[in-house]
Write an enzyme that holds these catalytic residues in place. Structure first.
Site, PDB file in Angstrom:
ATOM      1  CG  ASN A 177      96.658 -34.001  44.552  1.00  0.00           C
ATOM      2  OD1 ASN A 177      96.175 -33.382  43.610  1.00  0.00           O
ATOM      3  ND2 ASN A 177      97.361 -33.409  45.497  1.00  0.00           N
TER       4      ASN A 177
ATOM      5  CB  THR B  86      82.716 -30.929  46.606  1.00  0.00           C
ATOM      6  OG1 THR B  86      81.656 -31.833  46.935  1.00  0.00           O
ATOM      7  CG2 THR B  86      83.231 -30.268  47.877  1.00  0.00           C
TER       8      THR B  86
ATOM      9  CB  THR C  90      95.959 -26.066  47.995  1.00  0.00           C
ATOM     10  OG1 THR C  90      97.187 -26.765  47.811  1.00  0.00           O
ATOM     11  CG2 THR C  90      95.187 -26.132  46.684  1.00  0.00           C
ATOM     12  CG  ASP C  91     101.371 -25.372  48.246  1.00  0.00           C
ATOM     13  OD1 ASP C  91     100.554 -26.300  48.045  1.00  0.00           O
ATOM     14  OD2 ASP C  91     102.460 -25.548  48.840  1.00  0.00           O
ATOM     15  CD  GLU C  92      98.401 -30.154  45.874  1.00  0.00           C
ATOM     16  OE1 GLU C  92      97.808 -30.631  44.896  1.00  0.00           O
ATOM     17  OE2 GLU C  92      98.593 -30.775  46.921  1.00  0.00           O
TER      18      GLU C  92
ATOM     19  CE1 TYR D  51      92.159 -30.404  46.806  1.00  0.00           C
ATOM     20  CE2 TYR D  51      94.524 -30.280  46.362  1.00  0.00           C
ATOM     21  CZ  TYR D  51      93.427 -29.936  47.134  1.00  0.00           C
ATOM     22  OH  TYR D  51      93.590 -29.118  48.223  1.00  0.00           O
TER      23      TYR D  51
ATOM     24  CE  LYS E 295      90.972 -25.872  47.557  1.00  0.00           C
ATOM     25  NZ  LYS E 295      89.922 -25.762  48.600  1.00  0.00           N
TER      26      LYS E 295
ATOM     27  CE1 TYR F  68     101.699 -43.440  46.618  1.00  0.00           C
ATOM     28  CE2 TYR F  68     101.204 -41.203  45.915  1.00  0.00           C
ATOM     29  CZ  TYR F  68     100.802 -42.394  46.500  1.00  0.00           C
ATOM     30  OH  TYR F  68      99.520 -42.519  46.945  1.00  0.00           O
TER      31      TYR F  68
ATOM     32  CG  ASP G 165     105.736 -40.973  40.649  1.00  0.00           C
ATOM     33  OD1 ASP G 165     105.225 -40.564  41.705  1.00  0.00           O
ATOM     34  OD2 ASP G 165     106.567 -40.313  39.996  1.00  0.00           O
ATOM     35  NE  ARG G 166      99.441 -38.116  44.213  1.00  0.00           N
ATOM     36  CZ  ARG G 166      99.489 -37.394  45.346  1.00  0.00           C
ATOM     37  NH1 ARG G 166      99.985 -36.166  45.340  1.00  0.00           N
ATOM     38  NH2 ARG G 166      99.053 -37.900  46.468  1.00  0.00           N
TER      39      ARG G 166
HETATM   40  P1  NAD Z   1      89.538 -33.184  54.518  1.00  0.00           P
HETATM   41  O1  NAD Z   1      89.340 -34.060  53.320  1.00  0.00           O
HETATM   42  O2  NAD Z   1      90.175 -33.761  55.738  1.00  0.00           O
HETATM   43  O3  NAD Z   1      88.135 -32.578  54.978  1.00  0.00           O
HETATM   44  C1  NAD Z   1      87.189 -32.094  54.076  1.00  0.00           C
HETATM   45  C2  NAD Z   1      85.872 -31.884  54.831  1.00  0.00           C
HETATM   46  O4  NAD Z   1      84.920 -31.322  53.914  1.00  0.00           O
HETATM   47  C3  NAD Z   1      85.248 -33.166  55.384  1.00  0.00           C
HETATM   48  O5  NAD Z   1      84.787 -32.965  56.694  1.00  0.00           O
HETATM   49  C4  NAD Z   1      84.089 -33.445  54.423  1.00  0.00           C
HETATM   50  O6  NAD Z   1      83.018 -34.163  55.031  1.00  0.00           O
HETATM   51  C5  NAD Z   1      83.688 -32.030  54.024  1.00  0.00           C
HETATM   52  N1  NAD Z   1      83.006 -31.995  52.720  1.00  0.00           N
HETATM   53  C6  NAD Z   1      83.407 -32.554  51.552  1.00  0.00           C
HETATM   54  N2  NAD Z   1      82.512 -32.313  50.576  1.00  0.00           N
HETATM   55  C7  NAD Z   1      81.528 -31.562  51.138  1.00  0.00           C
HETATM   56  C8  NAD Z   1      80.332 -30.970  50.636  1.00  0.00           C
HETATM   57  N3  NAD Z   1      79.962 -31.120  49.358  1.00  0.00           N
HETATM   58  N4  NAD Z   1      79.567 -30.251  51.487  1.00  0.00           N
HETATM   59  C9  NAD Z   1      79.914 -30.094  52.785  1.00  0.00           C
HETATM   60  N5  NAD Z   1      81.029 -30.634  53.317  1.00  0.00           N
HETATM   61  C10 NAD Z   1      81.825 -31.360  52.507  1.00  0.00           C
HETATM   62  O7  NAD Z   1      90.335 -31.927  53.977  1.00  0.00           O
HETATM   63  P2  NAD Z   1      91.494 -31.066  54.678  1.00  0.00           P
HETATM   64  O8  NAD Z   1      92.789 -31.711  54.416  1.00  0.00           O
HETATM   65  O9  NAD Z   1      91.076 -30.757  56.057  1.00  0.00           O
HETATM   66  O10 NAD Z   1      91.438 -29.733  53.782  1.00  0.00           O
HETATM   67  C11 NAD Z   1      90.557 -28.667  54.109  1.00  0.00           C
HETATM   68  C12 NAD Z   1      90.730 -27.524  53.131  1.00  0.00           C
HETATM   69  O11 NAD Z   1      92.068 -27.060  53.180  1.00  0.00           O
HETATM   70  C13 NAD Z   1      90.473 -27.900  51.671  1.00  0.00           C
HETATM   71  O12 NAD Z   1      89.806 -26.833  51.055  1.00  0.00           O
HETATM   72  C14 NAD Z   1      91.861 -28.092  51.086  1.00  0.00           C
HETATM   73  O13 NAD Z   1      91.865 -27.820  49.713  1.00  0.00           O
HETATM   74  C15 NAD Z   1      92.630 -27.052  51.873  1.00  0.00           C
HETATM   75  N6  NAD Z   1      94.063 -27.318  52.024  1.00  0.00           N
HETATM   76  C16 NAD Z   1      94.506 -28.504  52.517  1.00  0.00           C
HETATM   77  C17 NAD Z   1      95.872 -28.725  52.708  1.00  0.00           C
HETATM   78  C18 NAD Z   1      96.396 -30.026  53.279  1.00  0.00           C
HETATM   79  O14 NAD Z   1      97.595 -30.178  53.424  1.00  0.00           O
HETATM   80  N7  NAD Z   1      95.550 -30.981  53.644  1.00  0.00           N
HETATM   81  C19 NAD Z   1      96.770 -27.711  52.369  1.00  0.00           C
HETATM   82  C20 NAD Z   1      96.294 -26.499  51.848  1.00  0.00           C
HETATM   83  C21 NAD Z   1      94.940 -26.317  51.701  1.00  0.00           C
HETATM   84  O1  TDX Z   2     101.502 -43.322  50.219  1.00  0.00           O
HETATM   85  C1  TDX Z   2     101.953 -42.261  49.765  1.00  0.00           C
HETATM   86  N1  TDX Z   2     103.249 -42.217  49.335  1.00  0.00           N
HETATM   87  C2  TDX Z   2     103.825 -41.097  48.824  1.00  0.00           C
HETATM   88  O2  TDX Z   2     105.007 -41.132  48.443  1.00  0.00           O
HETATM   89  C3  TDX Z   2     101.157 -41.047  49.675  1.00  0.00           C
HETATM   90  C4  TDX Z   2      99.720 -41.049  50.143  1.00  0.00           C
HETATM   91  C5  TDX Z   2     101.761 -39.914  49.173  1.00  0.00           C
HETATM   92  N2  TDX Z   2     103.047 -39.936  48.750  1.00  0.00           N
HETATM   93  C6  TDX Z   2     103.666 -38.667  48.275  1.00  0.00           C
HETATM   94  C7  TDX Z   2     102.862 -37.869  47.279  1.00  0.00           C
HETATM   95  C8  TDX Z   2     103.255 -36.438  47.611  1.00  0.00           C
HETATM   96  O3  TDX Z   2     104.489 -36.110  46.965  1.00  0.00           O
HETATM   97  O4  TDX Z   2     103.762 -37.829  49.444  1.00  0.00           O
HETATM   98  C9  TDX Z   2     103.512 -36.458  49.109  1.00  0.00           C
HETATM   99  C10 TDX Z   2     102.342 -35.943  49.931  1.00  0.00           C
HETATM  100  O5  TDX Z   2     101.167 -36.613  49.472  1.00  0.00           O
HETATM  101  P1  TDX Z   2      99.705 -36.242  50.024  1.00  0.00           P
HETATM  102  O6  TDX Z   2      99.669 -36.422  51.496  1.00  0.00           O
HETATM  103  O7  TDX Z   2      98.728 -36.999  49.184  1.00  0.00           O
HETATM  104  O8  TDX Z   2      99.643 -34.676  49.769  1.00  0.00           O
HETATM  105  P2  TDX Z   2      99.715 -33.756  48.444  1.00  0.00           P
HETATM  106  O9  TDX Z   2      99.336 -34.502  47.235  1.00  0.00           O
HETATM  107  O10 TDX Z   2     101.044 -33.068  48.475  1.00  0.00           O
HETATM  108  O11 TDX Z   2      98.519 -32.720  48.771  1.00  0.00           O
HETATM  109  C11 TDX Z   2      98.321 -32.212  50.117  1.00  0.00           C
HETATM  110  O12 TDX Z   2      98.824 -30.905  50.257  1.00  0.00           O
HETATM  111  C12 TDX Z   2      98.158 -29.868  49.584  1.00  0.00           C
HETATM  112  C13 TDX Z   2      96.849 -32.236  50.489  1.00  0.00           C
HETATM  113  O13 TDX Z   2      96.321 -33.552  50.347  1.00  0.00           O
HETATM  114  C14 TDX Z   2      96.055 -31.258  49.662  1.00  0.00           C
HETATM  115  O14 TDX Z   2      94.700 -31.221  50.086  1.00  0.00           O
HETATM  116  C15 TDX Z   2      96.666 -29.892  49.821  1.00  0.00           C
HETATM  117  O15 TDX Z   2      96.028 -28.996  48.965  1.00  0.00           O
END
Ligand code: NAD
Ligand code: TDX
Length: 339
Positions: free
Chosen positions: A91, A104, A128-130, A155, A159, A212, A277-278
């Site tokens: 985000n 992407t 994502t739930d977002e 972001y 999605k 934040y 804050d974000r």
């Molecule tokens: P991440 O950022 O760790 O990994 C993303 C991967 O995608 C990387 O390996 C990157 O190299 C690859 N990538 C990016 N752009 C690309 C492109 N144009 N072509 C090919 N590869 C590419 O992400 P993550 O946290 O592992 O999330 C994975 C998926 O799960 C995402 O679709 C995200 O929206 C979803 N998701 C994440 C969370 C979370 O908490 N992180 C929660 C719900 C859903």
């Molecule tokens: O340094 C920090 N301090 C802080 O307070 C950071 C990096 C985040 N935060 C807060 C922001 C959010 O309320 O923590 C919470 C979690 O932040 P993130 O890890 O950035 O996650 P979030 O924005 O909730 O999104 C994540 O969950 C849904 C993933 O990054 C997404 O890819 C997914 O879709």
């Protein structure tokens, strides 16, 4: 419950990222009959070490872009399912520079579903739930599959757009697709830009965690292993055209999570900095995963958050060589944003 779809050759996009690589390990471990082709661009978030050491006859890494229609078409022609994780996922980055997110997350998804449509290949869309926006802290409601889309950030809006493309391709072209929307993941191999790894590695680095806003924002935490088992369940037993929410009843405020990290690492509970804050910061996410549990019989296995957190802290302590290369640049980016 039997599997209704038995894929043998799957493409996992983003399989070198945090959650995609966990899914690759899960498939190799649990389903020896399946071959995995990872398609990953290796952006700043992709690391081939995340899937290093897996048997070469089971897992192939293709370094490439999901927006490369020719490459995607060639790979999809030879597969029987695509599981799409690749995304720009952070985000804060999307607020600083949304362009790669549109490319992407939207164009990349479009390229994949067009190839799946041409070749009649099954498609699972990881989202994502977002996409549902946020809930008030005092609202008893949780997100369900019926909640209207109301994304807040660049972001989450990209999605949401990608989810909409998939739904339209199902209805108009009969694309054989399923969609999952999961809550916040935690566990090993998560990039140090994200909340939990950032705080753990700040402490390991002798610095202070950064919180934040007022710290009261709530996230619904799930271990990434549980996300992987849920995606496999939906891919193999889910109904085409359906959306399933994935969650493990893990609602916690950010300040509670941060204090748990500080306690587990032997630091005073107030040993952190409040930072800017974000913009547009979503207040609360909460998932009702009744449909997935009732209809497909899925259950999370890693429901003890304190235990999962302790194991995650231990992993970062033991794997400094994995996170160290990304740490300085990540913190420089945050410092420039006042975070
Ligand atoms: P991440 O950022 O760790 O990994 C993303 C991967 O995608 C990387 O390996 C990157 O190299 C690859 N990538 C990016 N752009 C690309 C492109 N144009 N072509 C090919 N590869 C590419 O992400 P993550 O946290 O592992 O999330 C994975 C998926 O799960 C995402 O679709 C995200 O929206 C979803 N998701 C994440 C969370 C979370 O908490 N992180 C929660 C719900 C859903
Ligand atoms: O340094 C920090 N301090 C802080 O307070 C950071 C990096 C985040 N935060 C807060 C922001 C959010 O309320 O923590 C919470 C979690 O932040 P993130 O890890 O950035 O996650 P979030 O924005 O909730 O999104 C994540 O969950 C849904 C993933 O990054 C997404 O890819 C997914 O879709």
């Amino acid at each position: 419950m039997g599997e209704t779809f038995e894929p043998k050759r799957i493409i996992v996009t983003g399989g070198c990222g945090f959650i995609g690589s966990n899914f690759v390990h899960f498939v190799v471990r649990e389903h020896p009959e399946v071959h995995v082709t990872v398609l990953d661009k290796l952006t700043y978030a992709g690391n081939p070490e995340n899937i290093a050491g897996l048997p070469a006859d089971r897992v192939e890494l293709v370094v490439g872009d999901i927006c490369d229609a020719g490459l995607v078409d060639r790979l999809v022609a030879d597969a029987d399912a695509v599981v799409h994780y690749a995304a720009e996922s952070h985000n804060d980055n999307s607020i600083a520079d949304p362009a790669p997110f549109v490319r992407t997350n939207v164009t990349g998804t479009f390229t994949l579903i067009e190839a799946c449509r041409r070749h009649g290949v099954r498609y699972h869309h990881v989202s994502t739930d977002e996409v549902y926006g946020d809930l008030a802290l005092d609202d008893p409601a949780r997100f369900t599959e019926e909640t209207p889309y109301r994304p807040s950030s660049p972001y989450s809006s990209t999605k949401a757009a990608s989810d909409m493309l998939v739904r339209a391709w199902v209805r108009t072209y009969g694309l054989a697709a399923t969609i999952s929307n999961c809550s916040n993941n935690y566990g090993p191999y998560q990039h140090v830009e994200k909340f939990i790894p950032r705080q753990i590695t700040n402490i390991l680095d002798g610095g202070r965690p950064k919180l934040y806003g007022d710290g009261k924002n709530v996230r619904d935490w799930i271990h990434t292993e549980d996300h992987s088992s849920a995606v496999w369940t939906i891919l193999t037993r889910g109904l085409v055209g359906e959306t399933y929410l994935i969650g493990a009843d893990g609602e916690r405020s950010n300040i509670d999570v941060l204090r748990a990290i500080l306690r587990a690492m032997g630091r005073p509970e107030d040993d952190f900095d409040w930072v800017r804050d974000r913009p547009g910061h979503d207040r609360r996410y909460a998932i009702d995963s009744t449909k997935l549990r009732r209809e497909l019989g899925w259950m999370p296995a890693h429901t003890d958050f304190d235990q999962g957190l302790a194991a995650t802290i231990a992993w970062y302590r033991d794997h400094e060589s994995w996170w160290r290369p990304a740490k300085e640049a990540t913190e420089q980016k945050y410092a420039a944003q006042g975070q």
